[in-house]
Scaffold this motif. Sequence first.
Motif, PDB file in Angstrom:
ATOM      1  N   LYS A 455       0.825  -1.206   0.000  1.00 34.87           N
ATOM      2  CA  LYS A 455       0.000   0.000   0.000  1.00 34.87           C
ATOM      3  C   LYS A 455       0.864   1.263   0.000  1.00 34.87           C
ATOM      4  CE  LYS A 455      -4.224  -1.705   2.155  1.00 34.87           C
ATOM      5  NZ  LYS A 455      -5.209  -1.504   3.252  1.00 34.87           N
ATOM      6  N   ILE A 456       0.331   2.299  -0.639  1.00 37.11           N
ATOM      7  CA  ILE A 456       0.999   3.597  -0.638  1.00 37.11           C
ATOM      8  C   ILE A 456       0.848   4.267   0.730  1.00 37.11           C
ATOM      9  CG2 ILE A 456       0.838   5.940  -1.614  1.00 37.11           C
ATOM     10  CD1 ILE A 456       0.013   4.521  -4.278  1.00 37.11           C
ATOM     11  N   HIS A 457      -0.317   4.082   1.340  1.00 33.79           N
ATOM     12  CA  HIS A 457      -0.590   4.622   2.684  1.00 33.79           C
ATOM     13  C   HIS A 457      -1.416   3.585   3.431  1.00 33.79           C
ATOM     14  CE1 HIS A 457      -2.296   7.099   5.904  1.00 33.79           C
ATOM     15  NE2 HIS A 457      -1.341   7.984   5.658  1.00 33.79           N
ATOM     16  N   LYS A 464       1.224   0.392  -4.805  1.00 30.67           N
ATOM     17  CA  LYS A 464       2.330   0.895  -5.620  1.00 30.67           C
ATOM     18  C   LYS A 464       2.210   0.500  -7.096  1.00 30.67           C
ATOM     19  CE  LYS A 464       5.772   1.198  -1.910  1.00 30.67           C
ATOM     20  NZ  LYS A 464       7.095   0.719  -1.420  1.00 30.67           N
ATOM     21  N   ALA A 496      -2.878  12.549   4.478  1.00 32.93           N
ATOM     22  CA  ALA A 496      -2.409  11.249   3.989  1.00 32.93           C
ATOM     23  C   ALA A 496      -1.677  11.403   2.659  1.00 32.93           C
ATOM     24  CB  ALA A 496      -3.586  10.295   3.845  1.00 32.93           C
ATOM     25  N   THR A 497      -2.150  12.320   1.823  1.00 28.59           N
ATOM     26  CA  THR A 497      -1.472  12.584   0.555  1.00 28.59           C
ATOM     27  C   THR A 497      -0.073  13.146   0.796  1.00 28.59           C
ATOM     28  OG1 THR A 497      -3.613  13.005  -0.503  1.00 28.59           O
ATOM     29  CG2 THR A 497      -1.661  13.789  -1.655  1.00 28.59           C
ATOM     30  N   ASP A 499       1.770  12.682   3.326  1.00 29.95           N
ATOM     31  CA  ASP A 499       2.604  11.610   3.877  1.00 29.95           C
ATOM     32  C   ASP A 499       3.051  10.604   2.812  1.00 29.95           C
ATOM     33  OD1 ASP A 499       2.289  12.758   6.352  1.00 29.95           O
ATOM     34  OD2 ASP A 499       0.718  11.384   7.021  1.00 29.95           O
ATOM     35  N   SER A 500       2.387  10.604   1.650  1.00 22.97           N
ATOM     36  CA  SER A 500       2.645   9.586   0.625  1.00 22.97           C
ATOM     37  C   SER A 500       3.435  10.102  -0.566  1.00 22.97           C
ATOM     38  CB  SER A 500       1.309   9.022   0.120  1.00 22.97           C
ATOM     39  OG  SER A 500       0.500   8.575   1.185  1.00 22.97           O
ATOM     40  N   VAL A 503       6.943   8.396  -1.466  1.00 27.98           N
ATOM     41  CA  VAL A 503       6.804   7.013  -1.941  1.00 27.98           C
ATOM     42  C   VAL A 503       6.440   6.986  -3.417  1.00 27.98           C
ATOM     43  CG1 VAL A 503       5.441   4.891  -1.714  1.00 27.98           C
ATOM     44  CG2 VAL A 503       6.158   6.129   0.332  1.00 27.98           C
TER      45      VAL A 503
END
Length: 541
Positions: A455-457, A464, A496-497, A499-500, A503
Amino acid sequence: MNRIKNLERLQNEEFDICIIGAGASGAGCALDATLRGFKVALIEKEDFAAETSSKSTKLIHGGVRYLEQAFKNLDFAQLRQVKHGLEERHTVIRNAPHLAHPLALITPVFSWFEGFYFKIGLTIYGFFAKNDPMPRAEWLNKKETFEHIPTLTPNLHSSVMYYDGQLDDARYCLALAHSADEAGAVVVNHASIVGFSKDAKGKLNEATVLDNLSGNHIQVKAKLFINCTGPHADSIRLMANDKQEKRLRPSKGVHIMLPPDVLKSQDAMLIPKTKDGRVVFVIPFEGEVMVGTTDDEYKALDKEPILIAQEVDFLLDTLRPYLAKVPDKSQIKSGFGGLRPLIGSSGSKATKKLVRDHEVEFDEESNLLSLLGGKWTTYRLMAKDTIDEACKILNKQTECSTELHYLVGGENYDFESWRKIQKDFSLDEATSQHLVKKYGTKARAVLEIGKLTEKIHPSYPFIKAEVIYTVKEEMACSLRDFFARRTRMELIEWKATLDSVEVVAELMASELNWNEEQKRSQILRYKQLLKTFIDHANTHK
């Protein structure tokens, strides 16, 4: 969709039709024209659905407010708009069943008379929906209402439930562009029209296109140019012929995103009247609850319309009479603003009273065809009317075939296929369902192209492999392309965006051959944008 190959074709081939703008109307026109046998180029200055077409209320509907205005004011233009919307509703759902579906909407009422009034109105609304299998309006008592939405105020008397459609607007628009590409159109995003050339008679015959990613200029030759740039249509009209008068009066509408506990329901709520005479929708979307919209005239077209604190206050205040517990500002997860491409002179009535109908305008002097106005639900009809006119201009009579044309991922779609995907790739239920609902019959291809199921988050189902797939197959070129439109993460939660970002940037950098400086620049710009959104939503000015 391969951007590099399409840029080469754009530079080396001549076209029957060049469409400017790849929102719903432009992508719809590209698919329609290509299926009719025209050689088509579709050019978008940002990304598919980057503006109006990704920032709607996500409803496929005729417009209950337009129906009320039609009867109260004897306004048959409003009635025609409702009829068109309801006739198109089932087609929008049929052609991309993974991206669009029926949605129940509950209208709370506070008296017997109010319930009777809305039951009659919504019954008439359903009457206009010919050949549509959606259930008809139903008057629910208080107990039945709370079974649908348990968080409503105990002060209500009853409710009226009716059905409309819901769609993922950005991915639906992408599916239109992708389907046009598969049918043979040359589709390019992040490419701006910066000028036109004309023949000896003053007719457009060539456009200068700037590739915004490389900085290179391309000359694109076409027999006909079609302007589908929504709220920005006047800029293209005046670029083609500076003697024309402006036709558009864009208006701004905003939405906020709240946690699912606000409704605790898969059904939506219609708030039938606000203090400024609008309706507001409270809708489950991507596991959260979306509330909107507003309607205010907007003139700063060079700036992205964004959510501001006063608009947050208005929407939260609008919720107050309808919910037992109104959320506070700290619970807002994200929000967005968008523009409506309304047709109307500057001295005419308020934007909220302008009809959302469309018009196909042909400027004989420059030979520019413009599609003005309209709304998401009627995109296919808008495209049909436009390409019908193009057929007359180009003297080629062919019939529209989009009514029964499945979009990419839609044909033979089966939602239950998520179970096999879950088993084959050892995924959790939420991720398996997400992939099927967003990519339809292409869901398995997403997993096979990347084989990155991490998962991306941790709080969301995005993985991914989607980054790799959207770059290779869906022309994602920037972090925002991915977060805002290939997935809807930017709309769901800003934090959340944020934080991602790193990645996703690592994966995109590998696929798009960004060097370290380009990668850092992408990360910095996008993070700054997200922080601007957060600051404006929380700061009164």
